[in-house]
Write a protein that holds these residues in place. Structure first.
Motif, PDB file in Angstrom:
ATOM      1  N   GLY A  55       0.798  -1.221   0.000  1.00  0.00           N
ATOM      2  CA  GLY A  55       0.000   0.000   0.000  1.00  0.00           C
ATOM      3  C   GLY A  55       0.827   1.266   0.000  1.00  0.00           C
ATOM      4  O   GLY A  55       0.291   2.362   0.192  1.00  0.00           O
ATOM      5  N   GLN A  56       2.142   1.157  -0.212  1.00  0.00           N
ATOM      6  CA  GLN A  56       3.009   2.319  -0.232  1.00  0.00           C
ATOM      7  C   GLN A  56       2.996   2.950  -1.622  1.00  0.00           C
ATOM      8  O   GLN A  56       3.206   2.278  -2.623  1.00  0.00           O
ATOM      9  CB  GLN A  56       4.445   1.927   0.147  1.00  0.00           C
ATOM     10  N   GLN A  57       2.754   4.268  -1.664  1.00  0.00           N
ATOM     11  CA  GLN A  57       2.749   4.980  -2.929  1.00  0.00           C
ATOM     12  C   GLN A  57       4.091   5.660  -3.152  1.00  0.00           C
ATOM     13  O   GLN A  57       4.813   5.999  -2.205  1.00  0.00           O
ATOM     14  CB  GLN A  57       1.630   6.036  -2.937  1.00  0.00           C
ATOM     15  N   THR A  58       4.428   5.832  -4.418  1.00  0.00           N
ATOM     16  CA  THR A  58       5.694   6.486  -4.749  1.00  0.00           C
ATOM     17  C   THR A  58       5.622   7.970  -4.426  1.00  0.00           C
ATOM     18  O   THR A  58       4.570   8.603  -4.559  1.00  0.00           O
ATOM     19  CB  THR A  58       6.012   6.297  -6.240  1.00  0.00           C
ATOM     20  N   LYS A  59       6.751   8.529  -3.988  1.00  0.00           N
ATOM     21  CA  LYS A  59       6.848   9.940  -3.647  1.00  0.00           C
ATOM     22  C   LYS A  59       8.133  10.515  -4.222  1.00  0.00           C
ATOM     23  O   LYS A  59       9.113   9.801  -4.406  1.00  0.00           O
ATOM     24  CB  LYS A  59       6.846  10.119  -2.118  1.00  0.00           C
ATOM     25  N   PRO A  60       8.166  11.824  -4.510  1.00  0.00           N
ATOM     26  CA  PRO A  60       9.419  12.444  -4.983  1.00  0.00           C
ATOM     27  C   PRO A  60      10.487  12.380  -3.898  1.00  0.00           C
ATOM     28  O   PRO A  60      10.189  12.578  -2.709  1.00  0.00           O
ATOM     29  CB  PRO A  60       9.004  13.893  -5.283  1.00  0.00           C
ATOM     30  N   GLN A  61      11.724  12.114  -4.305  1.00  0.00           N
ATOM     31  CA  GLN A  61      12.822  12.091  -3.350  1.00  0.00           C
ATOM     32  C   GLN A  61      14.106  12.483  -4.055  1.00  0.00           C
ATOM     33  O   GLN A  61      14.227  12.365  -5.279  1.00  0.00           O
ATOM     34  CB  GLN A  61      12.969  10.705  -2.713  1.00  0.00           C
ATOM     35  N   LEU A  62      15.065  12.963  -3.268  1.00  0.00           N
ATOM     36  CA  LEU A  62      16.354  13.356  -3.827  1.00  0.00           C
ATOM     37  C   LEU A  62      17.074  12.140  -4.392  1.00  0.00           C
ATOM     38  O   LEU A  62      16.994  11.044  -3.834  1.00  0.00           O
ATOM     39  CB  LEU A  62      17.216  14.018  -2.752  1.00  0.00           C
ATOM     40  N   ILE A  63      17.789  12.344  -5.479  1.00  0.00           N
ATOM     41  CA  ILE A  63      18.477  11.225  -6.118  1.00  0.00           C
ATOM     42  C   ILE A  63      19.542  10.630  -5.203  1.00  0.00           C
ATOM     43  O   ILE A  63      19.803   9.422  -5.235  1.00  0.00           O
ATOM     44  CB  ILE A  63      19.084  11.666  -7.466  1.00  0.00           C
ATOM     45  N   LYS A  64      20.145  11.462  -4.341  1.00  0.00           N
ATOM     46  CA  LYS A  64      21.164  10.936  -3.427  1.00  0.00           C
ATOM     47  C   LYS A  64      20.563  10.055  -2.339  1.00  0.00           C
ATOM     48  O   LYS A  64      21.262   9.273  -1.704  1.00  0.00           O
ATOM     49  CB  LYS A  64      21.940  12.089  -2.793  1.00  0.00           C
TER      50      LYS A  64
END
Length: 458
Positions: A55-64
């Motif tokens: 149930g985890q949705q994708t979220k924006p995150q830093l590439i590092k």
């Protein structure tokens, strides 16, 4: 009551037009437009957002901050299949396999599924074309061990997604994508809209949960995978399973691969017990060669990292009509026309009133420049009615001025020729430096086309 809106969609490429067109301006095909009802856009975002089994949705995150494991592959028991994929199957990849009806796509994937099942992988085999008992009969004939493989004859995409969610398999096989239906899409099964929506769902499942998905795709009369061209853009790998229905050999070729080379090919033989790998394809391509025939020349071609010896056959006869014919099978026809022009201008062969028919024996397709010298030698051999040495092969690119230009991986090519018992090989003169020829084979450097013909046709 609201008026129903319609649009016209090209069944070949997916181009959308507000009115009917007889000729598609995008792909150039005729009579491919069909009227479709315009779908309402989904009101909820959750229907399109990627979500894993937890149930985890994708979220924006830093590439590092992105965490990943080093690219791992799991190998099957088929070395030919592993070679085409670039060393094995990448987890979470979406792989599309196309081919003519009856060529052996389902047989190949059933055998691969059994091999992965033996490696403790949970496999879900979804069939929209056969019942579970029919697949079981074929699996028994192929001696497939399905101890960890689940069969699911279903065509509804929602039911398939529920089954994947319940089983949480490592690998999924969809046979075939044109038989699966998406309930939310108001269109016929196998249409552009259906195929696009189903592939988008499969891609989301593969990328979000790390599941490897194999998808079987039907092909059109022209040999291209049926459905919109975006289908091939969406997947990670596109494989074509080729072969002649009248011969037992099959060729698996990659035309797109995000995780490996597209130059590799795998060769199989269709037997009663299933597909068997051909470990040494060079012997297969040369086993029926006539020793003293004219118009025959052997080339060592590179298919990815593999050197393959192939016989180039040419038949040159006086033309009956005003314009000479140039026909080629397995070789680019334009390349043949250029080489024959060079032969006429630089080697003094009067070919303008001669029909020429060329083919690469065995059904293999050759498209690299290194085959030029063998093609020219075969044409000259047929024209002069002089046979070539059966223990000799030819490697080299021909320029428009008649020079023989260097090619890559010359050492591997010569070693393959020596391994199969060839005694002499003609190569570009500039390829002679920087390496040592193996024992038992004579390597002769040539710089011009006229010199090569003189040495080959004594």
């Amino acid at each position: 009551m609201a008026k129903v809106k319609t649009q016209f969609v090209c069944e070949e490429c997916g181009y959308i037009s507000p009115k009917y067109l007889g000729h598609c301006p995008n792909c150039g095909k005729w009579n491919t437009f069909e009227e479709k009802t315009v779908q309402k856009e989904a009101t909820g975002l959750k229907a399109t957002r990627r979500m894993d089994f937890n149930g985890q949705q994708t979220k924006p995150q830093l590439i590092k901050d992105v965490k990943f494991e080093k690219e791992t592959r799991f190998a099957t028991d088929s070395e030919e299949f592993n070679r085409v994929l670039g060393g094995g199957v990448v987890p979470g990849s979406l792989i599309l396999i196309g081919g003519d009806p009856g060529i052996g796509k389902s047989t190949l994937l059933l055998q691969i599924s059994g091999q992965l099942s033996q490696k403790k992988q949970k496999v879900l085999y979804v069939s929209g074309e056969e019942s579970a008992s029919q697949i079981k009969i074929r699996a028994d004939r192929l001696d497939v061990d399905g101890s960890n493989m689940y069969l699911y004859p279903e065509t509804d995409m929602d039911a398939i997604k529920s089954a994947i969610d319940d089983l949480k398999p490592d690998t999924v096989v969809i046979d075939s994508v044109q038989t699966i239906s998406e309930a939310q899409v108001d269109s016929a099964i196998g249409s552009v809209s259906q195929v696009r929506a189903i592939t988008a769902d499969l891609m989301s499942i593969a990328k979000t949960n790390g599941i490897t998905i194999f998808v079987v795709g039907h092909v059109t009369k022209g040999g291209a995978i049926a459905g919109p061209k975006t289908l091939e853009h969406m997947v990670d790998t596109v494989l074509y399973f080729e072969g002649d229905m009248h011969h037992s050999y099959r060729i698996l070729r990659a035309v797109k691969n995000r995780f490996g080379s597209t130059d590799e090919l795998g060769i199989f033989e269709m037997q009663e017990s299933g597909l068997k790998e051909v470990a040494n394809p060079s012997e297969v391509f040369l086993e029926e060669r006539l020793r003293n025939a004219t118009g025959s020349a052997i080339v060592v071609a590179m298919e990815g990292t593999r050197p393959i010896l192939v016989e180039i056959q040419a038949l040159v006869t006086p033309s009956v009509f005003g314009n000479a014919q140039r026909t080629a099978t397995g070789i680019d026809r334009n390349r043949v026309a250029v080489l024959m022009a060079v032969l006429e201008k630089r080697a003094g062969l009067m070919l303008q009133n001669q029909d020429a028919f060329l083919k690469a024996a065995g059904g293999v397709k050759l498209n690299e420049p290194a085959i030029d010298l063998a093609v020219a030698i075969s044409v000259a051999s047929s024209y002069k009615d002089k046979g070539t040495d059966p223990a000799e092969c030819y490697i080299g690119e021909i320029g428009l001025t008649g020079e023989i230009r260097r090619v890559n991986r010359i050492e591997q090519r010569v070693q393959e020729a020596q391994k199969l018992g060839f005694k002499r090989v003609l190569v570009p003169k500039h390829n002679l430096s920087g390496w040592t020829a193996p024992n038992g084979i004579e390597v002769v450097g040539v710089s011009t086309l006229a010199q090569a013909i003189k040495l080959a046709l004594k």
